[in-house]
Each structure stands twice: as structure tokens, then as C-alpha cells.
Design an enzyme around this catalytic site. Structure first.
Site, PDB file in Angstrom:
ATOM      1  N   GLY A 174      -8.394   4.787  11.322  1.00 57.70           N
ATOM      2  CA  GLY A 174      -8.088   3.379  11.478  1.00 57.70           C
ATOM      3  C   GLY A 174      -7.571   2.807  10.170  1.00 57.70           C
ATOM      4  O   GLY A 174      -7.751   3.387   9.093  1.00 57.70           O
ATOM      5  N   CYS A 175      -6.931   1.647  10.260  1.00 57.76           N
ATOM      6  CA  CYS A 175      -6.321   1.056   9.069  1.00 57.76           C
ATOM      7  C   CYS A 175      -7.372   0.590   8.061  1.00 57.76           C
ATOM      8  O   CYS A 175      -7.300   0.946   6.874  1.00 57.76           O
ATOM      9  CB  CYS A 175      -5.399  -0.086   9.468  1.00 57.76           C
ATOM     10  SG  CYS A 175      -6.104  -1.233  10.676  1.00 57.76           S
ATOM     11  N   TYR A 176      -8.359  -0.176   8.514  1.00 62.48           N
ATOM     12  CA  TYR A 176      -9.412  -0.599   7.593  1.00 62.48           C
ATOM     13  C   TYR A 176     -10.164   0.598   7.001  1.00 62.48           C
ATOM     14  O   TYR A 176     -10.380   0.651   5.776  1.00 62.48           O
ATOM     15  CB  TYR A 176     -10.408  -1.523   8.301  1.00 62.48           C
ATOM     16  CG  TYR A 176      -9.902  -2.897   8.643  1.00 62.48           C
ATOM     17  CD1 TYR A 176      -9.474  -3.779   7.650  1.00 62.48           C
ATOM     18  CD2 TYR A 176      -9.875  -3.341   9.964  1.00 62.48           C
ATOM     19  CE1 TYR A 176      -9.025  -5.055   7.969  1.00 62.48           C
ATOM     20  CE2 TYR A 176      -9.434  -4.615  10.293  1.00 62.48           C
ATOM     21  CZ  TYR A 176      -9.005  -5.464   9.293  1.00 62.48           C
ATOM     22  OH  TYR A 176      -8.569  -6.728   9.609  1.00 62.48           O
ATOM     23  N   THR A 217      -9.163   3.472   6.305  1.00 60.63           N
ATOM     24  CA  THR A 217      -8.351   4.146   5.288  1.00 60.63           C
ATOM     25  C   THR A 217      -8.536   3.492   3.929  1.00 60.63           C
ATOM     26  O   THR A 217      -8.754   4.172   2.916  1.00 60.63           O
ATOM     27  CB  THR A 217      -6.868   4.129   5.698  1.00 60.63           C
ATOM     28  OG1 THR A 217      -6.699   4.907   6.891  1.00 60.63           O
ATOM     29  CG2 THR A 217      -5.991   4.718   4.600  1.00 60.63           C
ATOM     30  N   GLN A 227      -2.586  -1.949   1.293  1.00 61.84           N
ATOM     31  CA  GLN A 227      -1.672  -1.032   1.972  1.00 61.84           C
ATOM     32  C   GLN A 227      -0.905  -1.799   3.050  1.00 61.84           C
ATOM     33  O   GLN A 227      -1.264  -2.917   3.411  1.00 61.84           O
ATOM     34  CB  GLN A 227      -2.435   0.114   2.634  1.00 61.84           C
ATOM     35  CG  GLN A 227      -3.306  -0.321   3.809  1.00 61.84           C
ATOM     36  CD  GLN A 227      -4.007   0.815   4.532  1.00 61.84           C
ATOM     37  OE1 GLN A 227      -3.958   1.957   4.106  1.00 61.84           O
ATOM     38  NE2 GLN A 227      -4.664   0.510   5.633  1.00 61.84           N
TER      39      GLN A 227
END
Length: 349
Positions: free
Chosen positions: A148-150, A152, A315
Site C-alpha cells: 500500500g502507499c502509506y 511504503t 512520495q
């Protein structure tokens, strides 16, 4: 040249995959599916791709996907696991950008995603695709669960501390204050995502519990090699009125060993050979606009008090937080240079 399929080509991560892969020197997208837009030329929906592709969206055809070397699933949770077993039996690798193969704990998956896992045997053999931390396993993988983005930002933000031979931080009281642009919610229409609900607005969401919380905890336990030491971790995501970008601010308490450690040097050494993680000088402020469109994550450290450390990690949520990292994983799986197709520089201003 490898052949690529993308399932779910009309969502933000799907079209971002296509944008990246159209510039990849060793990959060619042959199948691009959509449940609602079959037969429509891609460039009619995404004019930025005019002149770059003559692909059309198609219905999902498992036989066509089996002809691909790798298939990306840029779909809602629950889709990839319905097809993964058939694809890997045909020798096709699978990279899922949803949550089907992120959590090894089936109980947690079913609790947070509200569905029974369709292929726990495949899940057991899948690899979590946080590239910088699982590189060797990714090279051998048949199925990748893209992070997932968070999670990462959190893992790359904390990994140097957790991988240290000494206990540098108190793991029971980590606080993660994270902000994301609205593209992280996907492309489907919803009241909470319309312009008048988000412009000139800034709000927390998922405060009582967010699906990325168990992923963060499980991943940090794997990094630290310890179970049940992150029970007190707090994670609160926020929505900011921008399209792309993510900034996580992570607060940790230092142990005595942590107070005595040169943490800036620790981070610089840990990521010295990483192409996509940039450790900025101490007391810098990584900006989301500096990584817009790029597969990069920038980190900066602050030590406001002797026993406190603040980690900032920025990011592009659609690139390093999703599609870019997925292509980074694909490169490893096929023995390509890790940065193939990913050399783009962030768009600024």
C-alpha cells in the site's frame, strides 16, 4: 521483450502503469482490460497517451492473459486472487496492486477487507513487494503483493532503525501522521471525492481504523524480526486537496542507544546504494512536488529533543506508492536493471 497484461486499465494506478510501461525498453503491453470500456481506444479516455499507443480496452479474457509473461492487477480488492492460480499454472507472473497478497495473516485480511481469501495456498507462497527490503525474494517470486502507499512510506522511513543491531527506538509508541492526495482513493465517483468536498479542505479519515494499519504492523514486525512489539502504533491518514502526493510524518522515542547514534549517517549508509530512496540533509523538508511523477521517495530527519526523532517521507502515491514500485518489482522478477523505464524526474513546479 516481455509481454504484459494490465487488468483494470481505466483506474489511476492502471493508467499510470500504462504510462510507465509505454516507455519501458523491455516490456510491451499487449492486453489492457476494462469492465466498462471494452472496445474504446485508450487515447480517447486518456488524451495524454495520444500518439503513444493504439491499444484498445478489452474484456477480461483469462486465455489472453495466460499468453502474457506478467499480468498486473490494478483492480479492486478481491479480483486478483480469483485468477492468480490459473495464471501461475500457465507460467504467467502476477503483480497485484490491491491487497489480495499483502497480508499473510488471513484473519486480519478477512477482518479488514470483508471477504474470504480465494487462494490461501497462493498467498502463502506470494512475496510482499517492498522492493528495497525484499529484493532477493522478489527476484524468485511468481506472485507479488504490491505494498500500500502509506505502508511504503512507513517501512522505508523506519527500516534503518528497525534493522539496526541495537534497539534504537521504543516500538510501542510510534505515531504516524500521514497525508495523501485524493487520487489515492481511486477514480470511481463518490461524494467524498468531488471537488466541492475537497477543495479548500483538509481532513483526517479512518481515524478509528484504516486497512493499512494491519499491513504496517505486519510489515514492521517482519522488518524487525519481532512479533507483538508494535501494539501501541498509531496511524492517522489525512486527505489534502491535491491530486498526487503523500507525506508521512513519523514520530518515535529514542532509546539510550538511539540517543548516542548518528542517525543521519545510519540512514545515509542504509540507503547509499538505493536508486529510488533519497536521504536529504538533516533538517530538510521533503516536498511532495519534488517527487511528482517520479519513482522516488525522499526522507529527512529531525531531532527536536534528545530523546525524540521525526522522520519525514514524501512520495508520489501513484508511482513509488503504487505503479512505479510495481514496475520496479517486475524488473527484478525478469532480471532487468531495477530502474528500467523508471528514470523519470519529478515534475517541478
Amino acid at each position: 521483450m516481455i509481454s504484459v497484461g494490465i487488468v483494470g486499465g481505466t483506474g489511476y494506478t492502471g493508467v499510470e502503469l500504462l504510462r510507465i510501461l509505454l516507455r519501458h525498453p523491455k516490456a510491451q503491453v499487449r492486453v489492457l482490460t476494462s469492465r466498462t470500456e471494452a472496445g474504446k481506444p485508450v487515447a480517447d479516455m486518456f488524451p495524454n497517451l495520444r500518439g503513444h499507443t493504439d491499444l484498445q480496452f478489452s474484456d477480461l479474457n483469462i486465455d489472453a492473459l495466460k499468453e502474457c509473461d506478467v499480468v498486473f492487477f490494478a483492480t479492486p480488492h478481491g479480483v486478483a486472487m480469483q485468477h492468480a492460480k490459473d495464471l501461475i499454472a500457465a507460467g504467467t507472473k502476477v503483480i497485484d496492486l490491491a491487497a489480495d497478497f499483502r497480508l499473510q495473516n488471513l484473519e486480519q485480511f478477512e477482518k479488514w477487507y470483508g471477504m474470504e481469501h480465494a487462494c490461501p495456498d497462493v498467498l502463502k507462497d506470494s512475496v510482499y513487494g517492498l522492493t528495497e527490503l525484499n529484493r532477493e525474494k522478489i527476484k524468485q517470486a511468481q506472485v507479488i503483493g504490491n505494498p500500500g502507499c502509506y505502508p511504503t512510506t512507513v517501512q522505508l522511513g523506519l527500516a534503518p532503525l528497525l534493522k539496526s543491531a541495537q534497539a534504537l527506538i521504543e516500538t510501542k509508541n510510534i505515531i504516524i501522521d500521514a497525508k495523501s492526495g485524493v487520487s489515492g482513493a481511486g477514480r470511481k465517483a463518490s461524494l467524498g471525492m468531488i471537488y466541492s468536498e475537497n477543495a479548500d479542505n483538509f481532513k483526517a479519515y479512518g481515524v478509528a481504523g484504516h486497512r493499512h494499519h494491519p499491513e504496517i504492523v505486519e510489515a514492521l514486525e517482519n522488518i524487525a524480526g519481532k512479533k507483538d512489539v508494535f501494539e501501541g502504533l498509531l496511524f492517522v491518514p489525512h486527505l489534502v486537496p491535491m491530486i498526487r502526493g503523500m507525506l508521512s510524518t513519523i514520530y518515535v522515542d529514542l532509546t539510550e542507544a538511539g540517543k548516542q547514534t548518528d542517525l543521519q549517517a545510519l540512514y545515509e549508509n542504509f540507503y547509499a546504494n538505493e536508486k529510488f530512496v533519497d536521504v536529504m540533509p538533516a533538517n530538510s523538508s521533503p516536498e511532495t512536488r519534488s517527487v511528482r511523477g517520479a519513482n522516488e521517495l525522499r526522507i529527512a530527519l529531525y531531532k527536536p529533543q534528545p530523546n525524540k526523532l521525526i522522520i519525514l517521507a514524501a512520495q508520489d502515491n501513484l508511482v513509488k506508492g503504487a505503479s512505479g514500485q510495481a514496475v520496479q518489482n517486475m524488473n527484478l522478477m525478469f532480471g532487468f536493471n531495477e530502474d528500467e523505464g523508471l528514470q523519470g524526474i519529478g515534475l517541478l513546479p
